[in-house]
Design a protein around this motif. Sequence first.
Motif, PDB file in Angstrom:
ATOM      1  N   GLY A   1       0.893  -1.171   0.143  1.00  0.00           N
ATOM      2  CA  GLY A   1       0.073  -0.092   0.002  1.00  0.00           C
ATOM      3  C   GLY A   1       0.679   1.314  -0.233  1.00  0.00           C
TER       4      GLY A   1
ATOM      5  N   GLU B   1       8.860   1.403   8.722  1.00  0.00           N
ATOM      6  CA  GLU B   1       8.419   0.163   8.544  1.00  0.00           C
ATOM      7  C   GLU B   1       8.963  -0.462   9.819  1.00  0.00           C
TER       8      GLU B   1
ATOM      9  N   SER C   1       2.796  -8.076   4.182  1.00  0.00           N
ATOM     10  CA  SER C   1       2.259  -9.390   4.113  1.00  0.00           C
ATOM     11  C   SER C   1       2.578  -9.735   2.740  1.00  0.00           C
TER      12      SER C   1
ATOM     13  N   ARG D   1      -0.427 -15.561  -3.719  1.00  0.00           N
ATOM     14  CA  ARG D   1      -1.643 -14.740  -4.341  1.00  0.00           C
ATOM     15  C   ARG D   1      -2.089 -15.200  -5.815  1.00  0.00           C
ATOM     16  N   MET D   2      -3.459 -15.006  -5.921  1.00  0.00           N
ATOM     17  CA  MET D   2      -3.952 -15.129  -6.987  1.00  0.00           C
ATOM     18  C   MET D   2      -4.408 -13.921  -7.540  1.00  0.00           C
TER      19      MET D   2
ATOM     20  N   TYR E   1      -8.140  -5.855 -10.857  1.00  0.00           N
ATOM     21  CA  TYR E   1      -6.675  -5.205 -10.510  1.00  0.00           C
ATOM     22  C   TYR E   1      -6.205  -3.984 -11.272  1.00  0.00           C
TER      23      TYR E   1
ATOM     24  N   VAL F   1       6.478   3.105  14.447  1.00  0.00           N
ATOM     25  CA  VAL F   1       5.909   4.413  14.998  1.00  0.00           C
ATOM     26  C   VAL F   1       4.771   4.094  15.959  1.00  0.00           C
TER      27      VAL F   1
ATOM     28  N   GLN G   1      -0.456   2.986   7.444  1.00  0.00           N
ATOM     29  CA  GLN G   1      -1.170   1.787   7.415  1.00  0.00           C
ATOM     30  C   GLN G   1      -1.697   1.325   8.652  1.00  0.00           C
TER      31      GLN G   1
ATOM     32  N   SER H   1      -2.681  -4.548  10.231  1.00  0.00           N
ATOM     33  CA  SER H   1      -2.019  -5.389   9.165  1.00  0.00           C
ATOM     34  C   SER H   1      -2.668  -6.719   9.176  1.00  0.00           C
TER      35      SER H   1
ATOM     36  N   GLN I   1      -5.923  -2.090   4.183  1.00  0.00           N
ATOM     37  CA  GLN I   1      -7.156  -2.925   3.970  1.00  0.00           C
ATOM     38  C   GLN I   1      -8.181  -2.445   4.848  1.00  0.00           C
TER      39      GLN I   1
ATOM     40  N   VAL J   1      -4.558  -7.234  -3.116  1.00  0.00           N
ATOM     41  CA  VAL J   1      -3.462  -6.401  -3.289  1.00  0.00           C
ATOM     42  C   VAL J   1      -4.042  -5.407  -4.054  1.00  0.00           C
TER      43      VAL J   1
ATOM     44  N   SER K   1      -5.163  -2.375  -1.622  1.00  0.00           N
ATOM     45  CA  SER K   1      -4.438  -1.344  -0.893  1.00  0.00           C
ATOM     46  C   SER K   1      -3.731  -0.487  -1.933  1.00  0.00           C
TER      47      SER K   1
HETATM   48  C1  LIG Z   1      -2.125 -15.882   3.323  1.00  0.00           C
HETATM   49  C2  LIG Z   1      -2.284 -14.814   2.483  1.00  0.00           C
HETATM   50  C3  LIG Z   1      -3.064 -15.069   1.344  1.00  0.00           C
HETATM   51  C4  LIG Z   1      -3.362 -13.848   0.239  1.00  0.00           C
HETATM   52  N1  LIG Z   1      -3.853 -13.954  -0.964  1.00  0.00           N
HETATM   53  C5  LIG Z   1      -4.144 -13.232  -1.723  1.00  0.00           C
HETATM   54  C6  LIG Z   1      -4.540 -13.420  -3.202  1.00  0.00           C
HETATM   55  O1  LIG Z   1      -4.651 -14.417  -3.524  1.00  0.00           O
HETATM   56  N2  LIG Z   1      -4.881 -12.216  -3.745  1.00  0.00           N
HETATM   57  C7  LIG Z   1      -4.784 -10.967  -3.459  1.00  0.00           C
HETATM   58  O2  LIG Z   1      -4.772 -10.098  -4.309  1.00  0.00           O
HETATM   59  N3  LIG Z   1      -4.225 -10.578  -2.249  1.00  0.00           N
HETATM   60  C8  LIG Z   1      -4.069 -11.782  -1.257  1.00  0.00           C
HETATM   61  N4  LIG Z   1      -3.678 -11.453  -0.011  1.00  0.00           N
HETATM   62  C9  LIG Z   1      -3.823 -10.086   0.288  1.00  0.00           C
HETATM   63  C10 LIG Z   1      -2.584  -9.144   0.016  1.00  0.00           C
HETATM   64  O3  LIG Z   1      -1.164  -9.995   0.162  1.00  0.00           O
HETATM   65  C11 LIG Z   1      -2.635  -7.908   1.050  1.00  0.00           C
HETATM   66  O4  LIG Z   1      -3.981  -7.450   0.885  1.00  0.00           O
HETATM   67  C12 LIG Z   1      -1.719  -6.897   0.849  1.00  0.00           C
HETATM   68  O5  LIG Z   1      -0.391  -7.284   0.662  1.00  0.00           O
HETATM   69  C13 LIG Z   1      -1.789  -5.871   2.003  1.00  0.00           C
HETATM   70  O6  LIG Z   1      -1.050  -4.818   1.625  1.00  0.00           O
HETATM   71  P1  LIG Z   1      -0.952  -3.607   2.811  1.00  0.00           P
HETATM   72  O7  LIG Z   1       0.351  -2.901   2.354  1.00  0.00           O
HETATM   73  O8  LIG Z   1      -2.200  -2.958   2.769  1.00  0.00           O
HETATM   74  O9  LIG Z   1      -0.680  -4.151   4.362  1.00  0.00           O
HETATM   75  P2  LIG Z   1       0.591  -5.009   4.806  1.00  0.00           P
HETATM   76  O10 LIG Z   1       1.182  -5.862   3.729  1.00  0.00           O
HETATM   77  O11 LIG Z   1      -0.229  -5.726   5.872  1.00  0.00           O
HETATM   78  O12 LIG Z   1       1.382  -4.005   5.375  1.00  0.00           O
HETATM   79  C14 LIG Z   1       1.413  -3.149   6.516  1.00  0.00           C
HETATM   80  C15 LIG Z   1       2.574  -2.824   6.992  1.00  0.00           C
HETATM   81  O13 LIG Z   1       2.761  -1.836   7.841  1.00  0.00           O
HETATM   82  C16 LIG Z   1       3.523  -2.174   8.758  1.00  0.00           C
HETATM   83  N5  LIG Z   1       3.065  -1.159  10.155  1.00  0.00           N
HETATM   84  C17 LIG Z   1       1.787  -1.310  10.567  1.00  0.00           C
HETATM   85  N6  LIG Z   1       1.753  -0.336  11.558  1.00  0.00           N
HETATM   86  C18 LIG Z   1       2.972   0.137  11.708  1.00  0.00           C
HETATM   87  C19 LIG Z   1       3.676   1.148  12.608  1.00  0.00           C
HETATM   88  N7  LIG Z   1       3.147   1.804  13.391  1.00  0.00           N
HETATM   89  N8  LIG Z   1       5.116   1.574  12.552  1.00  0.00           N
HETATM   90  C20 LIG Z   1       5.679   0.998  11.508  1.00  0.00           C
HETATM   91  N9  LIG Z   1       5.104  -0.077  10.700  1.00  0.00           N
HETATM   92  C21 LIG Z   1       3.943  -0.330  10.744  1.00  0.00           C
HETATM   93  C22 LIG Z   1       3.299  -3.545   9.233  1.00  0.00           C
HETATM   94  O14 LIG Z   1       4.388  -4.076   9.886  1.00  0.00           O
HETATM   95  C23 LIG Z   1       3.325  -4.011   7.721  1.00  0.00           C
HETATM   96  O15 LIG Z   1       4.524  -4.364   7.334  1.00  0.00           O
HETATM   97  C24 LIG Z   1      -3.187 -12.447   0.718  1.00  0.00           C
HETATM   98  C25 LIG Z   1      -2.519 -12.360   1.893  1.00  0.00           C
HETATM   99  C26 LIG Z   1      -2.062 -13.398   2.690  1.00  0.00           C
HETATM  100  C27 LIG Z   1      -1.453 -13.024   4.073  1.00  0.00           C
END
Ligand SMILES: Cc1cc2nc3c(=O)[nH]c(=O)nc-3n(C[C@H](O)[C@H](O)[C@H](O)COP(=O)(O)OP(=O)(O)OC[C@H]3O[C@@H](n4cnc5c(N)ncnc54)[C@H](O)[C@@H]3O)c2cc1C
Length: 523
Positions: A15, A38, A46, A63-64, A70, A232, A271, A274, A468, A480, A483
């Motif tokens: 994201g 981070e 994730s 991931r699919m 998308y 943070v 963010q 998570s 999310q 994905v 985000s």
């Molecule tokens: C098992 C699994 C299967 C999946 N399958 C699919 C799929 O098939 N298709 C698809 O499209 N998506 C899929 N996803 C979902 C997709 O991976 C996620 O929606 C996406 O990666 C989320 O990204 P994000 O950046 O929003 O959040 P995240 O990747 O969760 O990142 C948030 C980050 O913020 C950091 N953070 C939070 N608060 C703080 C703070 N206070 N200080 C510093 N850092 C902080 C966390 O450490 C984390 O690294 C899947 C996910 C998983 C886990």
Amino acid sequence: MTINKKATLVGGGIGTLAAAAFLIRDGGVEGRNITILEALPVMGGSLDAGGTAALGYSLRGGRMLTTDNYECTWDLFRTIPSLNAPGSTVFEETLEFNERHHTNALARLVDRRAAKVGVPSMGFSMQDRIELLKLSSAEESDLGSSRITDHLSPTFFETEFWFMWATTFAFQPWHSAVEFKRYLHRFMLEFTRIDTLAGVKRTVFNQYESMVLPLQAWLKSQGVNFVPDCNVTELVPRSEIDEFEVAAVKCIRKAISETIAIGEGDLVFLQNASMTDASSLGSMSAAPSLKTKADSGGWLLWEQLAASRPEFGKPSAFNSNVAQSCWESFTVTLKDSEFFDTMMDFTGNVAGTGGLVTFKDSNWLMSVVLARQPHFVDQPGDVQVFWGYGLFPDRIGNFVPKPMSACNGDEILTELYGHLRFDRDPLQSANCIPCRMPYITSMFMPRSAGDRPLPVPKNSKNFAFVSQFVEIPEDVVFTVEYSVRAAQTAVYQLLKLTRPVTPIAPHDKSLHVWFEALLKSFK
Ligand SMILES: Cc1cc2nc3c(=O)[nH]c(=O)nc-3n(C[C@H](O)[C@H](O)[C@H](O)COP(=O)(O)OP(=O)(O)OC[C@H]3O[C@@H](n4cnc5c(N)ncnc54)[C@H](O)[C@@H]3O)c2cc1C
């Protein structure tokens, strides 16, 4: 044109990486004026993947993706160079890969007799069809915080459709009816091909190496500053008046407290929480430890901010019931080809073309996926890696008298081989690394309007949420895409750009698509 603004991004998931890219590409912010903080030692959130052939590979998720949806993701990756295919963008590389390796699952469901379940029909009764149609046409305001089970009869949850849909997208019967309805619309094209997963697109390697690393490399080349191991803890507002403007970011970096001042007119992106917060890895001999948000503090910042500002949402709607949001995945590293050979023989699918194989009668509701090999860039030719998961880790297994959450990798393999009725060679050097994720479906928990903040909340002057857990009309979480769409929306709004956010493809507005779906439901 460049603009003279700085941006501080809290969290290093896809994201905020996407937000940084949109700030540079579309907003004209200079890369050197962007900083990403981070909490973890690496970026990607994730979308992680790591390990070695010797110690075992591990990824929390596989991931699919689709190219029919998308929209924002591909809009971004159309401009990000691939690291593996010189001269191509990530989008071009992914498209080319999928043209060579089509998904066409021949063993989507396997039953308790280890037999492939033919899926000649979705398994609906007339009542199921009527209820599904009613749910898919209901207004979100009428569905409120209701659950899927409030709208569909118990028989629906025994249909082939439910087993395939639930395990493709990780839905549970108690999840949000609004989100389930959104999925029916957003992925309407998948409805007609849910038995073969023919619409699914894969990345060449795992998503950390195929998406995160190229994006991070491009951002680095633009001068973006990455600060890992930085938690943070507070966003300090400029004043306590109605308008919210972040004046400083407090963090703990390598055990030292720091305060980062935010200049007037500069931007902050957060963010908020998570899905992989408090996740833990096990090993062949140990089950993952049982962590919650109390161990990680990952939800704390959002909870603090939302406590005094209702427009910042209600985290408790999502993080208050681990029993309803937890499941477990596992990654298996193999050093001989016997398992892959036997699986390919059984399913009829070459690795990388089969999608999910779900053991529909398994107590854990277990599924496995054999990706095209190699799945890791440095993976040796004689090593194979596959991924799987169980939606009900709290249940006793069929072949192991323990809940999945109490099992080590060896016991998870015993359960898997039991469902397949494959002989397990005791000398085979399989390394199965389990991963428990207590909040993995927290985004699917029943929610009311207002439980998720808007990407740029009302009265925010320089602050946006990218995660999310924000509200974006029509789009669906656990993707994905969600985000990246949140990132594009937040950046364009805060910078007041005239370029529109990439629109959602209106497949569900097509009569033809509805007709196909209706026809399929009668099969
Ligand atoms: C098992 C699994 C299967 C999946 N399958 C699919 C799929 O098939 N298709 C698809 O499209 N998506 C899929 N996803 C979902 C997709 O991976 C996620 O929606 C996406 O990666 C989320 O990204 P994000 O950046 O929003 O959040 P995240 O990747 O969760 O990142 C948030 C980050 O913020 C950091 N953070 C939070 N608060 C703080 C703070 N206070 N200080 C510093 N850092 C902080 C966390 O450490 C984390 O690294 C899947 C996910 C998983 C886990």
